[in-house]
Motif scaffolding. Structure first.
Motif, PDB file in Angstrom:
ATOM      1  N   ASP A 129       0.806  -1.220   0.000  1.00  0.00           N
ATOM      2  CA  ASP A 129       0.000   0.000   0.000  1.00  0.00           C
ATOM      3  C   ASP A 129       0.839   1.270   0.000  1.00  0.00           C
ATOM      4  OD1 ASP A 129      -2.279  -1.545   0.025  1.00  0.00           O
ATOM      5  OD2 ASP A 129      -2.624  -1.318   2.175  1.00  0.00           O
ATOM      6  N   THR A 130       2.083   1.193   0.444  1.00  0.00           N
ATOM      7  CA  THR A 130       2.929   2.378   0.445  1.00  0.00           C
ATOM      8  C   THR A 130       3.906   2.392  -0.720  1.00  0.00           C
ATOM      9  OG1 THR A 130       4.504   1.365   1.991  1.00  0.00           O
ATOM     10  CG2 THR A 130       2.740   2.718   2.934  1.00  0.00           C
ATOM     11  N   THR A 131       4.077   1.278  -1.381  1.00  0.00           N
ATOM     12  CA  THR A 131       4.926   1.242  -2.575  1.00  0.00           C
ATOM     13  C   THR A 131       4.221   1.905  -3.749  1.00  0.00           C
ATOM     14  OG1 THR A 131       5.958  -0.781  -1.800  1.00  0.00           O
ATOM     15  CG2 THR A 131       6.226  -0.270  -4.114  1.00  0.00           C
ATOM     16  N   ALA A 132       2.935   1.656  -3.890  1.00  0.00           N
ATOM     17  CA  ALA A 132       2.111   2.262  -4.934  1.00  0.00           C
ATOM     18  C   ALA A 132       0.891   2.844  -4.232  1.00  0.00           C
ATOM     19  CB  ALA A 132       1.693   1.228  -5.969  1.00  0.00           C
ATOM     20  N   ALA A 133       0.804   4.169  -4.176  1.00  0.00           N
ATOM     21  CA  ALA A 133      -0.233   4.799  -3.365  1.00  0.00           C
ATOM     22  C   ALA A 133      -0.762   6.062  -4.022  1.00  0.00           C
ATOM     23  CB  ALA A 133       0.338   5.129  -1.976  1.00  0.00           C
ATOM     24  N   ALA A 134      -1.744   6.648  -3.385  1.00  0.00           N
ATOM     25  CA  ALA A 134      -2.296   7.933  -3.800  1.00  0.00           C
ATOM     26  C   ALA A 134      -2.744   8.675  -2.549  1.00  0.00           C
ATOM     27  CB  ALA A 134      -3.465   7.737  -4.762  1.00  0.00           C
ATOM     28  N   LEU A 135      -2.445   9.962  -2.521  1.00  0.00           N
ATOM     29  CA  LEU A 135      -2.874  10.816  -1.413  1.00  0.00           C
ATOM     30  C   LEU A 135      -3.603  12.018  -1.977  1.00  0.00           C
ATOM     31  CD1 LEU A 135       0.256  11.092   0.945  1.00  0.00           C
ATOM     32  CD2 LEU A 135      -1.922   9.986   1.455  1.00  0.00           C
ATOM     33  N   PRO A 136      -4.602  12.528  -1.235  1.00  0.00           N
ATOM     34  CA  PRO A 136      -5.198  13.794  -1.658  1.00  0.00           C
ATOM     35  C   PRO A 136      -4.096  14.849  -1.794  1.00  0.00           C
ATOM     36  CG  PRO A 136      -6.448  12.835   0.165  1.00  0.00           C
ATOM     37  CD  PRO A 136      -5.176  12.023   0.009  1.00  0.00           C
ATOM     38  N   ALA A 137      -4.197  15.689  -2.806  1.00  0.00           N
ATOM     39  CA  ALA A 137      -3.142  16.674  -3.077  1.00  0.00           C
ATOM     40  C   ALA A 137      -2.826  17.526  -1.855  1.00  0.00           C
ATOM     41  CB  ALA A 137      -3.534  17.551  -4.267  1.00  0.00           C
ATOM     42  N   GLU A 138      -3.846  17.952  -1.121  1.00  0.00           N
ATOM     43  CA  GLU A 138      -3.591  18.805   0.045  1.00  0.00           C
ATOM     44  C   GLU A 138      -2.846  18.056   1.143  1.00  0.00           C
ATOM     45  OE1 GLU A 138      -7.713  17.083   0.345  1.00  0.00           O
ATOM     46  OE2 GLU A 138      -6.679  18.195  -1.205  1.00  0.00           O
ATOM     47  N   HIS A 139      -3.045  16.747   1.257  1.00  0.00           N
ATOM     48  CA  HIS A 139      -2.304  15.957   2.241  1.00  0.00           C
ATOM     49  C   HIS A 139      -0.879  15.684   1.745  1.00  0.00           C
ATOM     50  CE1 HIS A 139      -2.065  13.544   5.842  1.00  0.00           C
ATOM     51  NE2 HIS A 139      -1.608  12.512   5.154  1.00  0.00           N
ATOM     52  N   PHE A 140      -0.742  15.398   0.457  1.00  0.00           N
ATOM     53  CA  PHE A 140       0.579  15.209  -0.147  1.00  0.00           C
ATOM     54  C   PHE A 140       1.456  16.437   0.123  1.00  0.00           C
ATOM     55  CE2 PHE A 140       3.669  15.435  -3.573  1.00  0.00           C
ATOM     56  CZ  PHE A 140       4.112  14.123  -3.699  1.00  0.00           C
ATOM     57  N   ALA A 141       0.852  17.624   0.076  1.00  0.00           N
ATOM     58  CA  ALA A 141       1.592  18.884   0.257  1.00  0.00           C
ATOM     59  C   ALA A 141       2.295  18.949   1.604  1.00  0.00           C
ATOM     60  CB  ALA A 141       0.648  20.076   0.092  1.00  0.00           C
ATOM     61  N   THR A 142       1.771  18.266   2.621  1.00  0.00           N
ATOM     62  CA  THR A 142       2.413  18.316   3.937  1.00  0.00           C
ATOM     63  C   THR A 142       3.738  17.559   3.966  1.00  0.00           C
ATOM     64  OG1 THR A 142       1.243  16.376   4.812  1.00  0.00           O
ATOM     65  CG2 THR A 142       0.164  18.530   5.093  1.00  0.00           C
ATOM     66  N   PHE A 143       3.975  16.695   2.989  1.00  0.00           N
ATOM     67  CA  PHE A 143       5.216  15.921   2.896  1.00  0.00           C
ATOM     68  C   PHE A 143       6.181  16.498   1.854  1.00  0.00           C
ATOM     69  CE2 PHE A 143       1.851  13.066   4.234  1.00  0.00           C
ATOM     70  CZ  PHE A 143       2.416  12.430   5.324  1.00  0.00           C
ATOM     71  N   PHE A 144       5.655  17.252   0.900  1.00  0.00           N
ATOM     72  CA  PHE A 144       6.385  17.694  -0.285  1.00  0.00           C
ATOM     73  C   PHE A 144       7.326  18.855   0.040  1.00  0.00           C
ATOM     74  CE2 PHE A 144       5.957  20.202  -4.437  1.00  0.00           C
ATOM     75  CZ  PHE A 144       6.952  19.498  -5.072  1.00  0.00           C
ATOM     76  N   ALA A 145       8.591  18.716  -0.393  1.00  0.00           N
ATOM     77  CA  ALA A 145       9.626  19.717  -0.110  1.00  0.00           C
ATOM     78  C   ALA A 145       9.670  20.853  -1.130  1.00  0.00           C
ATOM     79  CB  ALA A 145      10.997  19.047  -0.036  1.00  0.00           C
ATOM     80  N   GLY A 146       8.861  20.776  -2.187  1.00  0.00           N
ATOM     81  CA  GLY A 146       8.838  21.858  -3.162  1.00  0.00           C
ATOM     82  C   GLY A 146       9.992  21.836  -4.146  1.00  0.00           C
ATOM     83  N   ARG A 147      10.477  20.645  -4.467  1.00  0.00           N
ATOM     84  CA  ARG A 147      11.535  20.514  -5.471  1.00  0.00           C
ATOM     85  C   ARG A 147      11.441  19.131  -6.107  1.00  0.00           C
ATOM     86  NH1 ARG A 147      14.004  20.718  -0.515  1.00  0.00           N
ATOM     87  NH2 ARG A 147      14.906  18.752   0.187  1.00  0.00           N
ATOM     88  N   GLY A 148      12.021  19.014  -7.313  1.00  0.00           N
ATOM     89  CA  GLY A 148      11.998  17.727  -7.986  1.00  0.00           C
ATOM     90  C   GLY A 148      12.448  17.818  -9.428  1.00  0.00           C
ATOM     91  N   ILE A 149      12.158  16.761 -10.173  1.00  0.00           N
ATOM     92  CA  ILE A 149      12.522  16.676 -11.590  1.00  0.00           C
ATOM     93  C   ILE A 149      11.281  16.228 -12.346  1.00  0.00           C
ATOM     94  CG2 ILE A 149      14.007  15.570 -13.317  1.00  0.00           C
ATOM     95  CD1 ILE A 149      15.873  14.796 -10.941  1.00  0.00           C
ATOM     96  N   SER A 150      10.840  17.042 -13.303  1.00  0.00           N
ATOM     97  CA  SER A 150       9.723  16.604 -14.141  1.00  0.00           C
ATOM     98  C   SER A 150      10.280  15.870 -15.346  1.00  0.00           C
ATOM     99  CB  SER A 150       8.860  17.789 -14.581  1.00  0.00           C
ATOM    100  OG  SER A 150       9.605  18.699 -15.359  1.00  0.00           O
ATOM    101  N   ILE A 151       9.572  14.817 -15.742  1.00  0.00           N
ATOM    102  CA  ILE A 151       9.979  13.997 -16.883  1.00  0.00           C
ATOM    103  C   ILE A 151       8.789  13.894 -17.813  1.00  0.00           C
ATOM    104  CG2 ILE A 151      10.854  11.761 -17.630  1.00  0.00           C
ATOM    105  CD1 ILE A 151      11.958  11.437 -14.738  1.00  0.00           C
TER     106      ILE A 151
END
Length: 157
Positions: free
Chosen positions: A114-136
């Protein structure tokens, strides 16, 4: 590493190492360094990879809606989304798309299916997201398309 179907982890790791995206020493593997990884993805796999040193949630959602995948820096606590993360960043996940307001992602360090392949509401994902990455950009048809989201389990907060 994040392996698209048919691309073994070791092949991706050794290829990325050749570009300096990862380093190895007696203590293990270190990285991933964004700029060398973007160069590796472009030069080796003909993928349009863009480094985002500052990536807001709105831009992340736009990239995913446009069909890009995003290697995103998140808190390692994303594996236990019911907990409040003490910080953002420190782990990389692969956001593969959107599904009804949820960010669909793969976490190669997930400790359960369940944690290898998952989905979170965008607003909840935001609490973990550092605001950086690589788009492909994976918009061309063929093996680069992200996998279907049917096997993804939504996590409620």
């Amino acid at each position: 590493m994040f392996s698209p179907p048919g691309w073994p982890d070791f092949q991706l790791l050794s290829g990325a190492r050749a570009f300096g995206a990862y380093t190895c020493d007696a203590d293990g593997i270190h990285g991933m360094f964004y700029d060398p990884f973007a160069s590796y993805a472009h030069q080796t796999h003909d993928l349009d990879a863009t480094v985002h040193r500052e990536l807001g949630m709105d831009e992340l959602l736009e990239l995913l809606a446009a069909g890009c995948m995003v290697v995103a820096s998140v808190s390692k606590k994303i594996r236990r989304p019911q907990l409040t993360p003490p910080r953002r960043g420190g782990r990389l996940i692969l956001a593969t798309g959107l599904d009804d307001g949820h960010i669909v992602f793969r976490d190669p360090s997930g400790h359960t299916p369940d944690t290898t392949a998952a989905a979170l509401p965008a607003e909840h994902f935001a609490t973990f997201f550092a605001g950086r990455g690589i788009s492909i950009d994976v918009s061309p048809t063929g093996p680069r398309r992200p996998p279907p989201h049917a096997a993804i389990r939504r996590v409620t907060s």
